[in-house]
Enzyme design. Sequence first.
Site, PDB file in Angstrom:
ATOM      1  N   ASP A   1       9.059 -60.774  31.497  1.00 61.53           N
ATOM      2  CA  ASP A   1       9.668 -61.752  30.597  1.00 61.53           C
ATOM      3  C   ASP A   1       9.450 -61.357  29.138  1.00 61.53           C
ATOM      4  OD1 ASP A   1      10.353 -63.155  32.809  1.00 61.53           O
ATOM      5  OD2 ASP A   1       9.070 -64.904  32.419  1.00 61.53           O
TER       6      ASP A   1
ATOM      7  N   GLU B   1      38.591 -54.941  28.986  1.00 60.63           N
ATOM      8  CA  GLU B   1      38.681 -56.265  28.374  1.00 60.63           C
ATOM      9  C   GLU B   1      39.801 -56.242  27.338  1.00 60.63           C
ATOM     10  OE1 GLU B   1      36.307 -59.524  25.605  1.00 60.63           O
ATOM     11  OE2 GLU B   1      35.949 -57.376  25.392  1.00 60.63           O
TER      12      GLU B   1
ATOM     13  N   ASP C   1      34.066 -53.233  27.425  1.00 61.48           N
ATOM     14  CA  ASP C   1      34.115 -54.270  26.411  1.00 61.48           C
ATOM     15  C   ASP C   1      34.983 -53.847  25.225  1.00 61.48           C
ATOM     16  OD1 ASP C   1      32.985 -56.873  25.537  1.00 61.48           O
ATOM     17  OD2 ASP C   1      32.111 -55.686  23.920  1.00 61.48           O
TER      18      ASP C   1
ATOM     19  N   ARG D   1      26.364 -70.435  28.605  1.00 63.13           N
ATOM     20  CA  ARG D   1      25.389 -69.484  29.134  1.00 63.13           C
ATOM     21  C   ARG D   1      24.107 -70.177  29.578  1.00 63.13           C
ATOM     22  NH1 ARG D   1      26.435 -64.760  24.472  1.00 63.13           N
ATOM     23  NH2 ARG D   1      28.666 -64.507  24.932  1.00 63.13           N
TER      24      ARG D   1
ATOM     25  N   ASP E   1      32.441 -65.696  27.565  1.00 60.84           N
ATOM     26  CA  ASP E   1      33.129 -65.800  26.269  1.00 60.84           C
ATOM     27  C   ASP E   1      33.886 -67.107  26.105  1.00 60.84           C
ATOM     28  OD1 ASP E   1      32.414 -63.345  25.080  1.00 60.84           O
ATOM     29  OD2 ASP E   1      33.931 -62.276  26.229  1.00 60.84           O
TER      30      ASP E   1
ATOM     31  N   ASP F   1      30.363 -70.249  23.905  1.00 64.25           N
ATOM     32  CA  ASP F   1      29.147 -69.514  23.573  1.00 64.25           C
ATOM     33  C   ASP F   1      28.397 -70.212  22.430  1.00 64.25           C
ATOM     34  OD1 ASP F   1      27.263 -67.586  22.891  1.00 64.25           O
ATOM     35  OD2 ASP F   1      28.723 -66.266  21.912  1.00 64.25           O
TER      36      ASP F   1
ATOM     37  N   GLY G   1      14.268 -65.427  30.842  1.00 63.23           N
ATOM     38  CA  GLY G   1      13.623 -64.480  31.751  1.00 63.23           C
ATOM     39  C   GLY G   1      14.435 -64.013  32.935  1.00 63.23           C
TER      40      GLY G   1
END
Length: 581
Positions: free
Chosen positions: A152, A356, A327, A471, A423, A467, A171
């Site tokens: 972690d 993407e 990306d 998440r 996203d 975002d 973590g």
Amino acid sequence: MNKQAIIHRPTDQHAYVCADNSVNIMIQTQKGDCKGIHFIHGDPYDWEEKKWKNKKIAMRKTGTDQLYDYWQVTIKPASHRLRYGFKLNDGENPLYFGEGGFSAQEPNDIAFYFCIPYVHVSDAFQAPAWVKNTVWYQIFPERFANGNTKNDPKDTLAWGSSEPTADNFFGGDLQGVIEQISYLKELGITGLYFTPIFKAYSNHKYDTIDYLEIDPQFGDKETLKQLIKVCHDNGIKVMLDAVFNHSGFYFPLFQDVVEKGEKSKYKDWFHIHDFPLIFEPKPNYDTFAFTPFMPKLNTQNEEVRNYLLNVGRYWVEEFDIDGWRLDVANEVDHGFWRDFHKVVKGIKPDLYILGEIWHDAMPWLRGDQFDAVMNYPFTRNILDLFAKESIDRKTFAENMTAVIHMYPASIHTNAFNLVGSHDTPRILHECSGDKRKVQQIFTFLLTFIGTPCIYYGDEIGIDGDGDPGCRKCMIWDEEQQDRHMLEHVRKLITLRKNHPLLANEGNLSFLPVEMNSHCFAFMKEKQDKTIIVIFNLSDQEEQFTLPAHQNRQMPIDLWTGNKVKDKKIPLEARGFSILEF
């Protein structure tokens, strides 16, 4: 007939070679302007008594959007050579159309016609065969599961104890994914797409520090090898995320430029306008968007190209990954992607290359760069109809028809269809908490053509804005999960696997919209089997009337297992039905 609206060029989605040596041809005409089209074709060297020998075959109308009708035909030229044109019928006077323009009479000069000089099967777009049968699951590693607390990061928070922010850590790691493979397998997942796992500064890892190392908070290379083996043993493919458009601010080579300025031997690795470097308020070097923390890489520089190509090669050769998601792929030059395609496909021919790109991506989908792109036009239309209710059923069908006809049909089976990602806001958030809408969206996603992807946690009702709100930590306490939603998704995936017409088999079309109803439907047909998927967008129960040519049959509702005995199909509010004939 409106000649200005008649569109065909012998390339891209309008004319392409298929893997079986056949050729698919498409032409667009003004909506409602043409009653029928015959395809005229023949070998340019096949003449008899000074007259070119050709054949005519009726084309099939495959869809209508707001402006155009689309017509297609597939043929297999006996000689591999092809000259062709079109005979268009508006009900009065026929019109002939070819490379030479328009003619009221059928031309005998082959120079008038379009040309495919020779059908080379090597020119056919051929994505990996396994992709079309894959159901993907996107994992944001930092937030999926913490399997090893020893790695972690500093100041790691207890799992799910706080709302996600741009800079907090919980973590999540690769060991956590290994420990949850049984969950993914039971759900029916056959492909995992990981956002970046390489060493980086942030929690999202799109600011790469070392492209050849696993981020220590996720584990090490042995952990990744174990994860990939466990996935492969369970019939699950693995796709990693590469950021070749830009590096992170703490990428050692960019730090060399920060330290040494114009004297750095790596200054040409980036797009720097002048020295000294300026970071705020706006950097004087090209970046992703305008953030100084993601300097754009110069892929025209041979050292950069070789470095990044080696990165692409390394993770395929050493770890046997099954795909690369790329990306910000549209901001990298086409030459680099062609080289990338050669390098990674040379190692593993059935590797999946996904770009993407949020817009029309035809320039990247000609067989020498990507196998697919993230299908955001699909996403937008889904959200606009079901979640936001900003478009009506007719507009949706027309928009989706336009999306389908943007690319060759061979591309659609591999299109990466998604309704949410790291996203975007969570799908439940987009639906303002209405889980009936979410269920309809999953039903559409998992019965439509393409290769569908589920964003981790959406299947158990995790909510969240854009975002960083999208998440959140995955919820593993079953009492806090939406188990009804989970079973809904699991059942759809099972149906998709058991009924090929719910995946990528057959011809797709939207049924005409009934004006006095809030229902709409699409149909998949192949030989003697048909499936119709119907949706009720109303908050009231409604009935859907089956098409006349289907209502003499007794279909089975695949969702309930019951036989349907009436041509009027009852649908509960925000409900759906999946009928097999």
